[in-house]
Design a protein around this motif. Structure first.
Motif, PDB file in Angstrom:
ATOM      1  N   TYR A 170       2.282  -5.689  -2.960  1.00  0.00           N
ATOM      2  CA  TYR A 170       0.921  -5.428  -2.472  1.00  0.00           C
ATOM      3  C   TYR A 170       0.847  -4.141  -1.667  1.00  0.00           C
ATOM      4  O   TYR A 170      -0.093  -3.358  -1.810  1.00  0.00           O
ATOM      5  N   GLN A 171       1.823  -3.903  -0.805  1.00  0.00           N
ATOM      6  CA  GLN A 171       1.773  -2.723   0.060  1.00  0.00           C
ATOM      7  C   GLN A 171       1.800  -1.427  -0.746  1.00  0.00           C
ATOM      8  O   GLN A 171       1.256  -0.409  -0.312  1.00  0.00           O
ATOM      9  N   ILE A 172       2.408  -1.459  -1.924  1.00  0.00           N
ATOM     10  CA  ILE A 172       2.393  -0.270  -2.784  1.00  0.00           C
ATOM     11  C   ILE A 172       0.990  -0.037  -3.320  1.00  0.00           C
ATOM     12  O   ILE A 172       0.488   1.089  -3.344  1.00  0.00           O
ATOM     13  N   LEU A 173       0.341  -1.125  -3.750  1.00  0.00           N
ATOM     14  CA  LEU A 173      -1.012  -0.988  -4.288  1.00  0.00           C
ATOM     15  C   LEU A 173      -1.977  -0.469  -3.224  1.00  0.00           C
ATOM     16  O   LEU A 173      -2.808   0.389  -3.500  1.00  0.00           O
ATOM     17  N   GLN A 174      -1.857  -0.986  -2.001  1.00  0.00           N
ATOM     18  CA  GLN A 174      -2.765  -0.517  -0.963  1.00  0.00           C
ATOM     19  C   GLN A 174      -2.480   0.937  -0.610  1.00  0.00           C
ATOM     20  O   GLN A 174      -3.393   1.723  -0.376  1.00  0.00           O
ATOM     21  N   GLY A 175      -1.218   1.304  -0.574  1.00  0.00           N
ATOM     22  CA  GLY A 175      -0.883   2.696  -0.328  1.00  0.00           C
ATOM     23  C   GLY A 175      -1.449   3.605  -1.402  1.00  0.00           C
ATOM     24  O   GLY A 175      -1.920   4.717  -1.114  1.00  0.00           O
ATOM     25  N   MET A 176      -1.432   3.141  -2.646  1.00  0.00           N
ATOM     26  CA  MET A 176      -1.965   3.924  -3.752  1.00  0.00           C
ATOM     27  C   MET A 176      -3.468   4.149  -3.598  1.00  0.00           C
ATOM     28  O   MET A 176      -3.997   5.182  -4.025  1.00  0.00           O
ATOM     29  N   ASP A 177      -4.167   3.203  -2.961  1.00  0.00           N
ATOM     30  CA  ASP A 177      -5.603   3.382  -2.725  1.00  0.00           C
ATOM     31  C   ASP A 177      -5.865   4.634  -1.907  1.00  0.00           C
ATOM     32  O   ASP A 177      -6.762   5.426  -2.216  1.00  0.00           O
ATOM     33  N   PHE A 178      -5.101   4.814  -0.825  1.00  0.00           N
ATOM     34  CA  PHE A 178      -5.289   5.981   0.032  1.00  0.00           C
ATOM     35  C   PHE A 178      -5.020   7.266  -0.761  1.00  0.00           C
ATOM     36  O   PHE A 178      -5.760   8.250  -0.664  1.00  0.00           O
ATOM     37  N   LEU A 179      -3.966   7.243  -1.576  1.00  0.00           N
ATOM     38  CA  LEU A 179      -3.629   8.418  -2.383  1.00  0.00           C
ATOM     39  C   LEU A 179      -4.763   8.760  -3.343  1.00  0.00           C
ATOM     40  O   LEU A 179      -5.171   9.924  -3.461  1.00  0.00           O
ATOM     41  N   GLU A 180      -5.297   7.759  -4.013  1.00  0.00           N
ATOM     42  CA  GLU A 180      -6.359   8.011  -4.995  1.00  0.00           C
ATOM     43  C   GLU A 180      -7.641   8.488  -4.315  1.00  0.00           C
ATOM     44  O   GLU A 180      -8.314   9.393  -4.809  1.00  0.00           O
ATOM     45  N   LEU A 181      -7.986   7.892  -3.190  1.00  0.00           N
ATOM     46  CA  LEU A 181      -9.204   8.311  -2.494  1.00  0.00           C
ATOM     47  C   LEU A 181      -9.038   9.701  -1.889  1.00  0.00           C
ATOM     48  O   LEU A 181     -10.010  10.461  -1.794  1.00  0.00           O
ATOM     49  N   ASN A 182      -7.820  10.031  -1.517  1.00  0.00           N
ATOM     50  CA  ASN A 182      -7.557  11.394  -1.041  1.00  0.00           C
ATOM     51  C   ASN A 182      -7.737  12.394  -2.173  1.00  0.00           C
ATOM     52  O   ASN A 182      -8.343  13.456  -1.995  1.00  0.00           O
TER      53      ASN A 182
END
Length: 421
Positions: A170-182
């Motif tokens: 899960y923590q990878i998926l949430q981290g990926m959210d920040f990357l994509e929104l950036n």
């Protein structure tokens, strides 16, 4: 003039941040695009999410650009809990809950003007992502030691239940959210509850490693009562924002019943009243505690924020009417139903004596006590004094064909319910 970060700190809305001076400089030097994520693990948001919605709104009012992310992807997985695996909900259920949460969130933000809000769904960038791309492009930036050190993961690993690879990821998926929104929106700040600090840092680190950019994280503290107990309707209970899960009346009553020790802090956290207004209400708590001015202001503001001004007017009218200071018959069925839902209740049939209803509902313990209350002028049906111990429940007594409000004295209430109508 205080900055928005100063304001958030004064209101008790800042627990941890990455480099606070760098964050302060970013917020002061121009519009910042920021986001908060909400996972659809239930059909409604609750009081914990309300804190995040208030933060989003404060930052938007200060000129920054909000992104509200509803986790259509992360909601299919679920953030690991301290104990036990989550039950995975079906895709249809999660999709329905995503839409419900989007509608709830939308009322807190403005989608027009110079800094309009954006609504996002992380299923948009994970739904078609190939496993090999996920592992190569995202997974390679995460170190297992760091992931294993996360408190929730560590506790689960040492428990009998363990933790699945699904929840561990899960923590990878949430981290990926920040990357994509950036990448997509230039987002440089993520906000969330303090229990999400590890996940927020995962996103900060992923953006740094993948894009070589510095981004920020800010968490809010866990809201508790002054005595240290959990914040909620009951121990571990949730104050739902959906009126079908918690009526506006019950929602209002939670806030109006705030303890004197809690109310000023909650005014800072959950309302947008100015420092001067809150200072006046704080003084009122000290000088006129029985008037409960601060509690009534808190309840009105938060209920209006969540349910709208009309709902607030209705529940205040219901509060007055229940105790004989307003017209019960003027209340609509939904408001009245919410108002009596928490009262002691008894099922009743037409023709049942008021004496028997008073006993069955718990207003009195015996027929003698019921008759005495009637004789002394202290028994009421729908705020009308009962004058005869032989009085019975009549169809004309039923509000909206369903309820009759029983009262003993000034403040002891119950309700008789019938299936008629």
């Amino acid at each position: 003039m205080s900055t928005v970060l100063d304001e958030l700190e004064w209101r008790g809305l800042v627990a941890q941040t990455t480099d606070i001076e760098a964050l302060r400089e970013a917020l002061e030097s121009g519009p910042v695009t920021y986001y908060c994520g909400f996972d659809p693990t239930a059909p409604s948001l609750h009081h914990g999410h309300l804190v995040q919605l208030v933060v989003l709104r404060h930052l938007q009012l200060a000129g920054h650009r909000p992104i509200a992310l509803v986790g259509g992807a992360t909601g299919l997985i679920g953030d690991p809990r301290m104990s036990g695996e989550r039950v995975l909900n079906s895709r249809d259920i999660v999709a329905d809950w995503v839409e419900r949460l989007r509608r709830q969130i939308a009322r807190f933000l403005s989608f027009e003007g110079e800094n309009p809000a954006t609504m996002a769904n992380n299923l948009d960038w994970t739904g078609e992502l190939a496993a090999i791309d996920f592992l190569r492009d995202v997974g390679k930036h995460f170190r297992l030691g760091t992931m294993l050190a996360k408190e929730t993961v560590a506790r689960r690993l040492n428990s009998d239940q363990g933790i699945s690879f699904t929840e561990f990821s899960y923590q990878i998926l949430q981290g990926m959210d920040f990357l994509e929104l950036n990448r997509r929106h230039g987002c440089t700040l993520q906000t969330g509850g303090n229990d999400q600090w590890g996940n927020l840092l995962a996103g900060v680190e992923l953006v740094r490693k993948a894009e070589h950019r510095t981004v920020h994280a800010l968490t809010t503290p866990l809201i508790t009562k002054a005595d240290g107990t959990k914040f909620g309707k009951s121990e571990g209970g949730a104050i739902w924002l959906d009126p079908e899960m918690l009526s506006p009346y019950a929602f209002y009553q939670f806030w109006v019943n705030a303890d004197d020790a809690d109310v000023v802090g909650w005014l800072k956290t959950f309302t947008f009243r100015s420092r001067d207004e809150i200072a006046e209400l704080e003084q009122a708590v000290v000088e006129r505690p029985a008037a409960r001015e601060a509690q009534r202001a808190l309840a009105a503001d938060v209920t209006t924020l969540v349910h709208g001004a009309s709902a607030t007017e209705s529940v205040i009218a219901a509060s007055h009417a229940l105790f004989g200071r307003g017209d019960l018959e003027a209340l609509d069925a939904a408001t009245l139903g919410g108002a009596v839902a928490e009262l002691p209740a008894t099922d009743a049939e037409l023709g049942t004596t008021i004496v028997d209803l008073m006993i069955a509902s718990g207003l009195v313990t015996s027929k003698a006590a019921a008759r005495r209350a009637i004789a002394e002028g202290g028994a009421y049906v729908n705020n009308v004094k009962v004058t005869s111990e032989d009085a019975v429940l009549d169809a004309a007594d039923l509000l909206h064909g369903r309820w009759a409000l029983l009262r003993r004295g000034k403040k002891t209430l119950a309700v008789a319910r019938t299936a008629v109508g």
